[in-house]
Motif scaffolding. Structure first.
Motif, short mmCIF file in Angstrom:
data_model
loop_
_atom_site.label_atom_id
_atom_site.label_comp_id
_atom_site.label_asym_id
_atom_site.label_seq_id
_atom_site.Cartn_x
_atom_site.Cartn_y
_atom_site.Cartn_z
N PRO A 91 -2.09 -1.82 -14.20
CA PRO A 91 -2.95 -1.20 -15.22
C PRO A 91 -4.42 -1.37 -14.88
O PRO A 91 -4.81 -2.14 -13.99
CB PRO A 91 -2.59 -2.00 -16.49
CG PRO A 91 -2.06 -3.30 -15.99
CD PRO A 91 -1.38 -2.99 -14.68
N GLU A 92 -5.24 -0.65 -15.61
CA GLU A 92 -6.67 -0.70 -15.38
C GLU A 92 -7.22 -2.07 -15.78
O GLU A 92 -6.83 -2.64 -16.80
CB GLU A 92 -7.38 0.40 -16.17
CG GLU A 92 -6.96 1.80 -15.75
CD GLU A 92 -7.70 2.85 -16.53
OE1 GLU A 92 -8.52 2.47 -17.41
OE2 GLU A 92 -7.46 4.05 -16.29
N GLY A 93 -8.12 -2.57 -14.99
CA GLY A 93 -8.72 -3.87 -15.26
C GLY A 93 -7.85 -5.05 -14.87
O GLY A 93 -8.16 -6.18 -15.26
N TYR A 94 -6.79 -4.81 -14.13
CA TYR A 94 -5.91 -5.90 -13.72
C TYR A 94 -6.54 -6.69 -12.58
O TYR A 94 -7.03 -6.12 -11.61
CB TYR A 94 -4.56 -5.34 -13.27
CG TYR A 94 -3.64 -6.36 -12.67
CD1 TYR A 94 -2.96 -7.27 -13.48
CD2 TYR A 94 -3.46 -6.43 -11.28
CE1 TYR A 94 -2.13 -8.22 -12.93
CE2 TYR A 94 -2.62 -7.38 -10.72
CZ TYR A 94 -1.96 -8.27 -11.55
OH TYR A 94 -1.12 -9.21 -11.00
N ILE A 95 -6.54 -7.99 -12.75
CA ILE A 95 -7.09 -8.89 -11.73
C ILE A 95 -5.96 -9.73 -11.20
O ILE A 95 -5.28 -10.43 -11.95
CB ILE A 95 -8.21 -9.77 -12.32
CG1 ILE A 95 -9.35 -8.90 -12.88
CG2 ILE A 95 -8.73 -10.74 -11.27
CD1 ILE A 95 -10.44 -9.70 -13.56
#
Length: 310
Positions: A91-95
């Motif tokens: 997903p977006e913003g996954y670190i």
């Protein structure tokens, strides 16, 4: 006699060889077969019989070889090509977390706090999250005197103590069974049963069993039931009815003891069938568990409590 034996013995062996050739040979597998003995005597018909057996053996070997070739030539299933598995996109913003080796070392307090969040307070009695580790006490009732019982807000009342016997090979073993009702007079009650060689030990075991089987009785502000209920337990049947303030507990036997230990002040109870104290006590607990508060019913229906009175 010597000449007769010289002619009879070879003839007998040749006869046995012919009979053995007529018998069907058992096949062990495609690569092994049962071999029959062949006479080593040199007679007139010996060479012919030996040759016949060799010819039959060659024929069987050729047949077995052909059979084995048929097994080897069976069509083998083709390997099915498997498609490559496609992982889902992050997903977006996954670190991505750091590797385990690169994380800073954890202190024993951090490890203890993590275990406490997963499994509850530690058995050592030291809580890092402010939990009460002494909230539930588990005491072994074996070899425990009545003075050693846990000091809590629950009170006990003995309903019945009966003498029971167990018939064994050497005779009868005498013991006692106690029925105890435990409650705090605030809506919590439990029925326990215990057996022991002594009466005091049986009562202790029953009290501990009652503390392990506590239930919550629904009560109104007038210390009565929200509605009527009936329940069966075995051959016993108990009827419970709410009563107006000042009526008191109108019941008998084990039903009265259970209601008083639960904190019920105004109620009507009746034993309709069996008079067994244990079955009636458990039927009373079962009937109280069938009751529901008006607030719970209103929340389930999604209506205000005023609508239930119409």
């Amino acid at each position: 006699t010597t000449s007769t034996a010289a002619h009879v013995v070879p003839a007998l062996f040749s006869f046995l060889q012919q009979r053995l050739r007529l018998c069907p040979k058992a096949r062990i597998s495609t690569s092994r077969r049962l071999l029959l003995p062949v006479s080593k005597f040199s007679t007139r018909d010996g060479s012919a019989s030996y040759q016949e057996e060799d010819e039959e053996g060659e024929a069987e070997d050729s047949a077995e070889a052909a059979f084995g070739d048929e097994d080897d030539e069976k069509p083998q299933p083709e390997a099915v090509s498997s498609t490559e598995f496609q992982f889902a996109a992050p997903p977006e913003g996954y670190i991505e977390p750091a590797p385990f080796d690169e994380l800073p070392p954890e202190s024993p307090e951090d490890v203890a706090a993590a275990y406490e969040s997963l499994y509850g307070p530690a058995f050592s009695g030291e809580s890092l999250m402010g939990n009460n580790v002494f909230e539930v006490k588990v005491v072994d009732p074996v070899d425990m005197d009545r003075e050693q019982r846990p000091n809590d807000e629950f009170s006990e009342r003995v309903v019945q103590v009966s003498r029971v016997t167990k018939v064994v090979k050497g005779g009868r073993q005498l013991s006692y069974r106690a029925l105890v009702v435990v409650g705090d007079m605030k809506g919590h009650v439990g029925v326990g049963v215990g057996k022991a060689k002594e009466v005091s030990e049986a009562i202790t075991k029953a009290a501990m069993n009652g503390r392990r089987n506590l239930v919550t009785v629904p009560l109104t502000k007038y210390c009565t039931f929200p509605h009527r209920a009936e329940a069966n337990y075995g051959a016993a049947k108990v009827m419970l009815r709410p009563a107006c303030p000042g009526s008191g507990v109108t019941a008998g036997g084990a039903v009265r003891v259970v209601l008083e230990m639960a904190g019920v002040e105004n109620a009507l109870g009746k034993q309709l069938r069996s008079k067994n104290p244990l079955n009636n006590a458990r039927a009373t607990v079962k009937a109280t568990q069938m009751m529901r508060q008006f607030s719970d019913v209103a929340a389930e229906r999604g209506l205000p409590m005023e609508e239930l009175w119409k």
